[in-house]
Design an enzyme around this catalytic site. Structure first.
Site, PDB file in Angstrom:
ATOM      1  N   GLU A 134      -6.532   4.161   8.311  1.00  0.00           N
ATOM      2  CA  GLU A 134      -6.154   5.965   7.400  1.00  0.00           C
ATOM      3  C   GLU A 134      -7.575   6.595   7.145  1.00  0.00           C
ATOM      4  O   GLU A 134      -8.218   7.582   7.042  1.00  0.00           O
ATOM      5  CB  GLU A 134      -5.615   6.087   7.009  1.00  0.00           C
ATOM      6  CG  GLU A 134      -3.838   6.063   7.414  1.00  0.00           C
ATOM      7  CD  GLU A 134      -2.567   5.317   6.586  1.00  0.00           C
ATOM      8  OE1 GLU A 134      -2.970   5.198   5.655  1.00  0.00           O
ATOM      9  OE2 GLU A 134      -1.589   4.950   7.228  1.00  0.00           O
TER      10      GLU A 134
ATOM     11  N   LYS B 152       0.240   4.050  -0.495  1.00  0.00           N
ATOM     12  CA  LYS B 152      -0.215   5.440   0.526  1.00  0.00           C
ATOM     13  C   LYS B 152       0.113   6.917  -0.173  1.00  0.00           C
ATOM     14  O   LYS B 152      -0.050   6.674  -1.814  1.00  0.00           O
ATOM     15  CB  LYS B 152       0.322   5.521   1.357  1.00  0.00           C
ATOM     16  CG  LYS B 152      -0.091   4.332   2.367  1.00  0.00           C
ATOM     17  CD  LYS B 152      -0.057   4.386   4.321  1.00  0.00           C
ATOM     18  CE  LYS B 152      -0.129   3.123   4.452  1.00  0.00           C
ATOM     19  NZ  LYS B 152       0.316   3.535   6.284  1.00  0.00           N
TER      20      LYS B 152
ATOM     21  N   GLY C 108       2.750   1.725  10.278  1.00  0.00           N
ATOM     22  CA  GLY C 108       3.939   3.074  10.955  1.00  0.00           C
ATOM     23  C   GLY C 108       4.762   3.348  11.522  1.00  0.00           C
ATOM     24  O   GLY C 108       4.994   4.298  12.062  1.00  0.00           O
TER      25      GLY C 108
ATOM     26  N   ASN D 190       0.729  -1.386  -0.157  1.00  0.00           N
ATOM     27  CA  ASN D 190       0.106   0.171  -0.098  1.00  0.00           C
ATOM     28  C   ASN D 190       1.282   1.126   0.178  1.00  0.00           C
ATOM     29  O   ASN D 190       1.062   1.682   0.971  1.00  0.00           O
ATOM     30  CB  ASN D 190      -0.713  -0.210   1.228  1.00  0.00           C
ATOM     31  CG  ASN D 190      -2.060   1.253   1.735  1.00  0.00           C
ATOM     32  OD1 ASN D 190      -1.772   1.892   0.647  1.00  0.00           O
ATOM     33  ND2 ASN D 190      -2.729   1.460   2.711  1.00  0.00           N
TER      34      ASN D 190
ATOM     35  N   GLY E 150       2.722  -1.007   3.851  1.00  0.00           N
ATOM     36  CA  GLY E 150       2.955   0.360   3.566  1.00  0.00           C
ATOM     37  C   GLY E 150       4.584   0.843   3.466  1.00  0.00           C
ATOM     38  O   GLY E 150       5.532   0.525   2.630  1.00  0.00           O
ATOM     39  N   GLY E 151       5.030   1.042   4.591  1.00  0.00           N
ATOM     40  CA  GLY E 151       6.516   2.096   4.349  1.00  0.00           C
ATOM     41  C   GLY E 151       7.381   1.430   3.382  1.00  0.00           C
ATOM     42  O   GLY E 151       8.322   1.598   2.036  1.00  0.00           O
TER      43      GLY E 151
ATOM     44  N   GLU F 217      -5.406  -4.712  10.481  1.00  0.00           N
ATOM     45  CA  GLU F 217      -3.799  -4.465  10.891  1.00  0.00           C
ATOM     46  C   GLU F 217      -4.343  -3.037  11.821  1.00  0.00           C
ATOM     47  O   GLU F 217      -5.132  -2.560  11.948  1.00  0.00           O
ATOM     48  CB  GLU F 217      -4.071  -3.020   9.245  1.00  0.00           C
ATOM     49  CG  GLU F 217      -4.027  -3.613   8.388  1.00  0.00           C
ATOM     50  CD  GLU F 217      -3.353  -2.450   7.579  1.00  0.00           C
ATOM     51  OE1 GLU F 217      -1.938  -3.061   6.658  1.00  0.00           O
ATOM     52  OE2 GLU F 217      -3.845  -0.976   6.897  1.00  0.00           O
TER      53      GLU F 217
ATOM     54  N   HIS G 113      -9.581   1.201   4.791  1.00  0.00           N
ATOM     55  CA  HIS G 113      -8.167   1.482   5.295  1.00  0.00           C
ATOM     56  C   HIS G 113      -8.505   2.436   6.883  1.00  0.00           C
ATOM     57  O   HIS G 113      -9.729   3.402   7.056  1.00  0.00           O
ATOM     58  CB  HIS G 113      -6.882   1.650   5.133  1.00  0.00           C
ATOM     59  CG  HIS G 113      -5.576   1.848   5.047  1.00  0.00           C
ATOM     60  ND1 HIS G 113      -5.179   2.324   6.240  1.00  0.00           N
ATOM     61  CD2 HIS G 113      -4.917   1.533   4.977  1.00  0.00           C
ATOM     62  CE1 HIS G 113      -4.058   2.271   6.660  1.00  0.00           C
ATOM     63  NE2 HIS G 113      -4.122   1.035   5.893  1.00  0.00           N
TER      64      HIS G 113
ATOM     65  N   SER H 196       3.546  -2.179   9.531  1.00  0.00           N
ATOM     66  CA  SER H 196       5.221  -2.783  10.016  1.00  0.00           C
ATOM     67  C   SER H 196       5.561  -4.067  10.311  1.00  0.00           C
ATOM     68  O   SER H 196       6.381  -3.762  10.725  1.00  0.00           O
ATOM     69  CB  SER H 196       5.435  -2.064  11.833  1.00  0.00           C
ATOM     70  OG  SER H 196       5.034  -0.619  12.179  1.00  0.00           O
TER      71      SER H 196
HETATM   72  P1  13P Z   1       3.324   0.178   7.675  1.00  0.00           P
HETATM   73  O1  13P Z   1       3.589  -1.712   6.739  1.00  0.00           O
HETATM   74  O2  13P Z   1       3.922   1.572   7.101  1.00  0.00           O
HETATM   75  O3  13P Z   1       3.433   0.079   8.548  1.00  0.00           O
HETATM   76  O4  13P Z   1       1.257   0.366   7.035  1.00  0.00           O
HETATM   77  C1  13P Z   1       1.198  -1.107   7.117  1.00  0.00           C
HETATM   78  C2  13P Z   1      -0.360   0.027   6.535  1.00  0.00           C
HETATM   79  O5  13P Z   1      -1.393   0.497   6.487  1.00  0.00           O
HETATM   80  C3  13P Z   1      -0.425  -0.832   5.332  1.00  0.00           C
HETATM   81  O6  13P Z   1      -2.476  -0.874   4.562  1.00  0.00           O
END
Ligand code: 13P
Length: 248
Positions: A96, A11, A172, A9, A233-234, A166, A94, A212
């Site tokens: 967010e 983002k 994050g 993802n 994510g990251g 999640e 999600h 993470s």
């Molecule tokens: P991180 O892997 O950066 O923690 O993000 C997870 C995420 O929100 C994937 O949708």
């Protein structure tokens, strides 16, 4: 055996030219026939991304869309638009989007139904806050989110969905859920699907863990029976994503 899935993802990161550079960099690193690989890129890069992976098994996903068919919804993108450009997956609900854009369980459900109408595979997200975990209501909260998301979804369609667990406190933050914590919730999601539908549906559906995920913890997480992969994510923006895909 359910196939492992690793979805990135991205983002709100990368311009279209950066996205193409990144895809070209990641393509040779994510060659693992045992894993289904998905890049969920920003809207403006979707068409380029679909083209950039056409000679590979990588799937392209969107991070959102609007559930109405078409019309006066300035700034929104429909499922038919995603379908038309070859988008195969879409992230729905999600945390967010729930936090910053007021996405409710009801909206998540409408999006899920609409994604299925266009044969786009939904990646339905759920997860608890740290306060909910500490209050001991994690499983109740997740079960409610799943039941609301799958309202009026037939068992045949539910089988095609991907669910991503999640925990919000792990997103994050670098604080990953332990593999036992992640397994406990993923197992309870499977039990919830079994309760809504049946055991067969629960055994087929893919449940990912997100929060993470990195090359350091992927092996431990992915060996759990109810964890069928990760929503990343990251790390999905780095060459390390290749190590997550090639986790074995
Ligand atoms: P991180 O892997 O950066 O923690 O993000 C997870 C995420 O929100 C994937 O949708």
């Amino acid at each position: 055996m359910r196939k492992k899935i690793v979805a990135g993802n991205w983002k709100m990161n990368t311009t279209p030219s950066q996205a193409i550079d990144l895809i070209e960099k990641l393509k040779p690193l994510v060659k693992n026939d045992d894993v289904e690989v998905i890049f969920c890129v920003p809207y403006v890069s979707l068409m380029l991304a679909v083209d950039a992976v056409k000679d590979t098994k990588i799937g392209i996903g969107a991070q959102n869309f609007y559930f109405e068919e078409s019309g006066a919804y300035t700034g929104e993108i429909s499922a038919s638009m995603l379908k038309d450009i070859g988008v195969k997956y879409v992230i729905i609900g999600h945390s967010e989007r729930r936090q910053y854009f007021n996405e409710t369980d009801e909206i998540v459900n409408k999006k899920l139904l609409k994604a299925f109408e266009y044969e786009i595979t939904p990646i339905v997200c759920c997860g608890e806050t740290l306060e909910q975990r500490e209050a001991g209501v994690t499983i109740d909260h997740i079960t409610t989110q799943i039941k609301n998301a799958f309202r009026n979804v037939s068992d045949d369609l539910a089988k095609k969905a991907i669910i991503a667990y999640e925990p919000i406190w792990a997103i994050g933050t670098g604080v990953v859920a332990t593999s036992d914590q992640a397994e406990e919730v993923c197992a309870s999601i499977r039990a919830c699907i079994s309760e809504i539908y049946d055991k067969e549906t629960a055994e087929i559906i893919s449940i990912l863990y997100g929060g993470s995920v990195s090359s350091a913890n992927v092996k431990e997480l992915f060996k759990k029976h109810n964890i069928d992969g990760g929503l990343v994510g990251g790390v999905s923006l780095k060459p390390e994503f290749g190590d997550v895909v090639n986790y074995k």
